[in-house]
Design a protein around this motif. Structure first.
Motif, PDB file in Angstrom:
ATOM      1  N   HIS A  84       0.841  -1.179   0.132  1.00  0.00           N
ATOM      2  CA  HIS A  84       0.070  -0.040  -0.040  1.00  0.00           C
ATOM      3  C   HIS A  84       0.736   1.316  -0.099  1.00  0.00           C
ATOM      4  N   THR A 107      -6.517   3.381   3.944  1.00  0.00           N
ATOM      5  CA  THR A 107      -6.107   2.338   4.571  1.00  0.00           C
ATOM      6  C   THR A 107      -6.678   1.208   5.250  1.00  0.00           C
ATOM      7  N   THR A 108      -7.795   1.693   5.868  1.00  0.00           N
ATOM      8  CA  THR A 108      -8.757   0.787   6.468  1.00  0.00           C
ATOM      9  C   THR A 108      -9.697  -0.102   5.090  1.00  0.00           C
ATOM     10  N   PHE A 111      -7.659  -2.726   3.732  1.00  0.00           N
ATOM     11  CA  PHE A 111      -7.358  -3.751   4.613  1.00  0.00           C
ATOM     12  C   PHE A 111      -8.737  -4.274   4.708  1.00  0.00           C
ATOM     13  N   LEU A 115      -8.780  -8.291   3.926  1.00  0.00           N
ATOM     14  CA  LEU A 115      -9.109  -9.306   4.705  1.00  0.00           C
ATOM     15  C   LEU A 115      -9.985 -10.188   4.526  1.00  0.00           C
ATOM     16  N   VAL A 130       0.916  -8.036   3.887  1.00  0.00           N
ATOM     17  CA  VAL A 130       0.486  -6.578   3.418  1.00  0.00           C
ATOM     18  C   VAL A 130       1.666  -5.626   4.083  1.00  0.00           C
ATOM     19  N   PHE A 132       2.851  -1.604   4.418  1.00  0.00           N
ATOM     20  CA  PHE A 132       2.329  -0.450   4.251  1.00  0.00           C
ATOM     21  C   PHE A 132       3.595   0.639   4.447  1.00  0.00           C
ATOM     22  N   PHE A 187      -3.564   1.140  10.521  1.00  0.00           N
ATOM     23  CA  PHE A 187      -3.138  -0.085   9.961  1.00  0.00           C
ATOM     24  C   PHE A 187      -2.964  -1.136  11.078  1.00  0.00           C
ATOM     25  N   PHE A 190      -6.157  -1.954  13.002  1.00  0.00           N
ATOM     26  CA  PHE A 190      -7.134  -2.886  12.152  1.00  0.00           C
ATOM     27  C   PHE A 190      -6.534  -4.383  12.100  1.00  0.00           C
ATOM     28  N   GLY A 191      -5.674  -4.352  11.731  1.00  0.00           N
ATOM     29  CA  GLY A 191      -4.832  -5.877  12.061  1.00  0.00           C
ATOM     30  C   GLY A 191      -4.995  -6.687  13.234  1.00  0.00           C
ATOM     31  N   ALA A 196      -5.749 -10.741  11.770  1.00  0.00           N
ATOM     32  CA  ALA A 196      -5.440 -10.886  10.373  1.00  0.00           C
ATOM     33  C   ALA A 196      -4.318 -12.040  10.383  1.00  0.00           C
ATOM     34  N   MET A 200       2.213  -8.499   8.375  1.00  0.00           N
ATOM     35  CA  MET A 200       2.294  -7.009   8.314  1.00  0.00           C
ATOM     36  C   MET A 200       3.220  -6.419   8.618  1.00  0.00           C
TER      37      MET A 200
END
Length: 352
Positions: A84, A107-108, A111, A115, A130, A132, A187, A190-191, A196, A200
């Motif tokens: 990303h 970003t979300t 993601f 996901l 992933v 970032f 980022f 969320f993970g 996830a 990452m």
């Protein structure tokens, strides 16, 4: 396009993203890149990237608004990795809300799509990584005491506080710092919240220099620090001191580290890593002028002399990029080479 060894690169026509695409293509991957729209600059990029593959391993997907829900659903289908790199940038904007919203929601949104793709029964275990693209500005803040050594453990809390305090009068560079910091926090959050199962990585590069893979039109849209080199090479003023300008990393090293992070995640599932990328420090814009005048003596009448040999005041802080250096597995590309290689691209374009 086959899903095996397929990487998605958002904002593929960007400066770092273009190099990242070339690096993955040279490594044998298929690349899918997102763009806002087909433009002459995108066509220039495609012609350049076609040198690195057989004509079948590059695909472009239009994503006009990266912050819209589900906008990446098509782009993430069948990918093994996501890089990303797309991010809103404006140093003239004073209202932080649009840029902050675009950075975080972009970003979300990505993601969420990634996901969902990773959990589809037919695609299970396809997505491994992933990455970032954050920034050193999400780490560095001058509020730290003298002698502090910045590492991946540091966060720039000051920029987001400045945005809250100044509101619609916030300088553009502070908005950028705050938006990238907020996007990286989103980022990681969320993970964690989503559990996830893929690797990452956040990369936090210093100001990025080095040769552009292609020159955009207009030339004013060059990446900011590369534009500094372009301006100095063409007789422009030498920029003034700033702590961030005392650090640098070459664009080719950044692209290589995206590849290395993806390959690490393929072997080490669910890795969680943050990396500070600093190839050399301290450096300075005066150093750019010194290197250019020494390397291109025929342009000495054009390139301003400034104060030869002058360096920034002794920096109160240091940067430890040893973790990223270990992942890179070789020496960082040096400042002088990065500046000279950048100028050679400008000369090559002038000769056409």
């Amino acid at each position: 396009m086959a899903s095996q060894r397929l990487v998605l690169i958002t904002g593929i026509n960007g400066y770092i993203a273009a190099h990242t695409a070339a690096t993955f293509l040279k490594a044998g991957y298929a690349v899918r890149g997102t763009i806002r729209a087909r433009t002459p600059n995108v066509e220039s990029l495609v012609r350049t990237l076609d040198k690195y593959h057989d004509g079948t391993r590059l695909e472009l997907v239009e994503v006009p608004d990266i912050s819209a829900d589900g906008t990446f659903d098509r782009a993430v289908e069948g990918v093994q990795a996501v890089a990303h790199l797309a991010s809103p940038v404006s140093m003239t904007e004073t209202d932080p809300a649009p840029m902050m919203r675009a950075a975080v929601q972009g970003t979300t949104s990505l993601f969420a799509s990634a996901l969902a793709e990773s959990r589809r029964e037919s695609r299970r275990d396809t997505l491994k990584s992933v990455v970032f693209m954050s920034t050193i500005s999400a780490i560095f803040t001058p509020s730290k005491p003298a002698g502090h050594i910045f590492t991946e453990a540091d966060w720039n809390d000051a920029a987001e506080e400045e945005v809250r305090r100044l509101g619609k009068s916030t300088p553009g560079y502070v908005i950028y710092q705050a938006s990238k910091t907020a996007a990286e926090r989103a980022f990681w959050a969320f993970g964690k919240e989503a559990g996830a199962e893929f690797g990452m990585t956040a990369l936090c590069p210093a100001p990025v220099l080095g040769p552009s893979l292609y020159l955009p039109e207009p030339i004013s849209s060059l990446s900011m620090r590369v534009k500094d080199i372009y301006d100095i090479f063409h007789g422009g003023a030498i920029p003034e001191f700033s702590p961030i300008r005392s650090t640098f990393v070459d664009v080719r090293d950044v692209a290589e580290l995206v590849l290395r992070a993806v390959e690490r995640d393929t072997k080490t599932p669910r890795a969680r890593e943050r990396y500070l990328l600093v190839g050399q420090s301290p450096i300075s814009p005066q150093g750019v002028a010194d290197v250019l005048r020494a390397s291109f003596p025929e342009r000495r009448d054009t390139i301003r002399e400034g104060n030869p040999g002058e360096t920034y005041p002794d920096m109160a802080w240091r940067f430890d990029a040893g973790k990223a250096g270990t992942l890179l597995g070789r020496d960082w590309i040096g400042f002088e080479r990065s500046v000279v290689d950048s100028a050679k691209v400008f000369l090559g374009a002038e000769a056409v």
